[in-house]
Design a protein around this motif. Structure first.
Motif, mmCIF file in Angstrom:
data_model
loop_
_atom_site.group_PDB
_atom_site.id
_atom_site.type_symbol
_atom_site.label_atom_id
_atom_site.label_comp_id
_atom_site.label_asym_id
_atom_site.label_seq_id
_atom_site.Cartn_x
_atom_site.Cartn_y
_atom_site.Cartn_z
ATOM 1 N N GLU A 102 0.809 -1.222 0.000
ATOM 2 C CA GLU A 102 0.000 0.000 0.000
ATOM 3 C C GLU A 102 0.840 1.268 0.000
ATOM 4 O O GLU A 102 0.293 2.371 -0.057
ATOM 5 N N LEU A 103 2.187 1.127 0.098
ATOM 6 C CA LEU A 103 3.065 2.290 0.292
ATOM 7 C C LEU A 103 2.568 3.128 1.472
ATOM 8 O O LEU A 103 2.487 4.357 1.407
ATOM 9 N N SER A 146 6.959 -4.121 -7.157
ATOM 10 C CA SER A 146 7.545 -3.156 -8.081
ATOM 11 C C SER A 146 8.809 -2.560 -7.474
ATOM 12 O O SER A 146 8.990 -2.580 -6.245
ATOM 13 N N PRO A 147 9.698 -1.988 -8.297
ATOM 14 C CA PRO A 147 10.863 -1.291 -7.739
ATOM 15 C C PRO A 147 10.471 -0.202 -6.750
ATOM 16 O O PRO A 147 11.152 -0.008 -5.735
ATOM 17 N N ALA A 148 9.368 0.505 -7.025
ATOM 18 C CA ALA A 148 8.937 1.563 -6.110
ATOM 19 C C ALA A 148 8.586 0.992 -4.736
ATOM 20 O O ALA A 148 8.950 1.570 -3.705
ATOM 21 N N HIS A 155 13.918 1.636 2.235
ATOM 22 C CA HIS A 155 14.314 2.937 2.786
ATOM 23 C C HIS A 155 13.818 3.094 4.221
ATOM 24 O O HIS A 155 14.572 3.551 5.096
ATOM 25 N N LEU A 156 12.572 2.702 4.486
ATOM 26 C CA LEU A 156 12.034 2.830 5.839
ATOM 27 C C LEU A 156 12.765 1.921 6.820
ATOM 28 O O LEU A 156 13.055 2.326 7.954
ATOM 29 N N ILE A 157 13.065 0.696 6.404
ATOM 30 C CA ILE A 157 13.794 -0.222 7.278
ATOM 31 C C ILE A 157 15.199 0.309 7.543
ATOM 32 O O ILE A 157 15.697 0.279 8.679
ATOM 33 N N ARG A 158 15.841 0.810 6.493
ATOM 34 C CA ARG A 158 17.190 1.375 6.642
ATOM 35 C C ARG A 158 17.170 2.522 7.647
ATOM 36 O O ARG A 158 18.042 2.612 8.529
#
Length: 294
Positions: A102-103, A146-148, A155-158
């Motif tokens: 769901e981003l 998807s790549p997105a 990014h959020l986990i990082r």
């Protein structure tokens, strides 16, 4: 939009294909598209719905007839309330998968904060995020993410891992070992290396973190300056299978004294024996055992 078969939905949710077909007929909760050969295929919305159902039903608090009548927002609200209670690890992984599809950053932050409060950050890494990343790899290889979506969740986990590292007490224990962490040239999959960074620093070892895509000559330069006891890397996509043997030979030649700790997909897939000074880490527990022993 990604396309899934009924078997894909079964694999990702744990709900049998036969059961999904019954629910489709009885409650109309899935809306497949049929191919020219009359094969049912499903999209992202069906996958998210099935994952939600798997979590809500696993708790035993909801009947499928009740879940089928809920709106998307109602199902999400129920899921977040459950995450504050006693969701098991597989259910937490399912919930993170929904947040990725769901981003949904708000959902991700609420879920992860609830998990960390309950289990602590290390258990969050080992029992939830690491299995989740393995699932993400499966979804990526099958074209289901998807790549997105992959960039969004990575990014959020990082960010989450780096925030926890920043909060660590960096004082060293007596006789702390020195670890040099890097990824080989062209390797950009950094999450597992960040995990290792956290695990080692939390045990008060000295760590130099060099990050992504480091040419071997630059690694040698850092090695000569820092003189580590261990050099650790994760080979996910680099070096590729045709190059890895030559890379390992050159690595052991140019890093003559440190113990080499290697892991990742390319190392797990390696069939031949590795040079003597290389230790292959099969999982994070191997690294934890080594860090605790030193």
């Amino acid at each position: 939009m990604s396309v899934y078969s009924i078997k894909d939905l079964e694999h990702l949710s744990g709900i049998k294909a036969h059961t999904l077909r019954i629910w489709e007929q009885r409650y109309g909760i899935l809306n497949p598209v049929r191919t020219d050969t009359n094969i049912r295929t499903y999209g992202d919305e069906e996958l998210k719905l099935v994952l939600n159902i798997a979590i809500l039903q696993n708790r035993g608090d909801y009947k499928i007839s009740e879940i089928a009548k809920m709106s998307d927002s109602e199902r999400s609200a129920h899921l977040l309330r459950l995450s504050e209670g006693t969701l098991n690890f597989p259910d937490q992984i399912q919930a993170l998968t929904i947040a990725m599809l769901e981003l949904n950053e708000v959902m991700f932050q609420q879920l992860t904060n609830n998990i960390i409060r309950k289990y602590g950050f290390e258990d969050f890494l080992i029992h939830i995020i690491h299995p989740f990343m393995l699932r993400l790899g499966t979804l990526w290889l099958s074209g289901s993410v998807s790549p997105a979506q992959e960039h969004f969740i990575s990014h959020l986990i990082r960010q989450k891992v780096m925030s926890e590292i920043d909060q660590l007490d960096l004082s060293l224990k007596p006789h702390a070992k020195k670890f040099l962490l890097y990824l080989p040239d062209g390797e950009l999959h950094e999450i597992s290396l960040l995990f290792a960074n956290y695990l080692l620093r939390s045990r008060k070892h000295q760590v130099i973190y060099l990050g992504q895509s480091l040419p071997l000559d630059e690694l040698v330069c850092a090695y000569d300056i820092f003189k580590p006891d261990y050099v650790l890397s994760v080979f996910t996509s680099r070096p590729n299978p045709e190059e890895i043997n030559d890379y390992l030979v050159e690595l052991t030649d140019k890093i003559p004294e440190a113990k080499l700790l290697l892991t990742g997909y390319q190392m797990m897939a390696l069939e031949q024996e590795v040079p003597e000074r290389i230790q292959v880490l099969n999982n994070f527990q191997d690294l934890i055992d080594l860090a605790n022993a030193n």
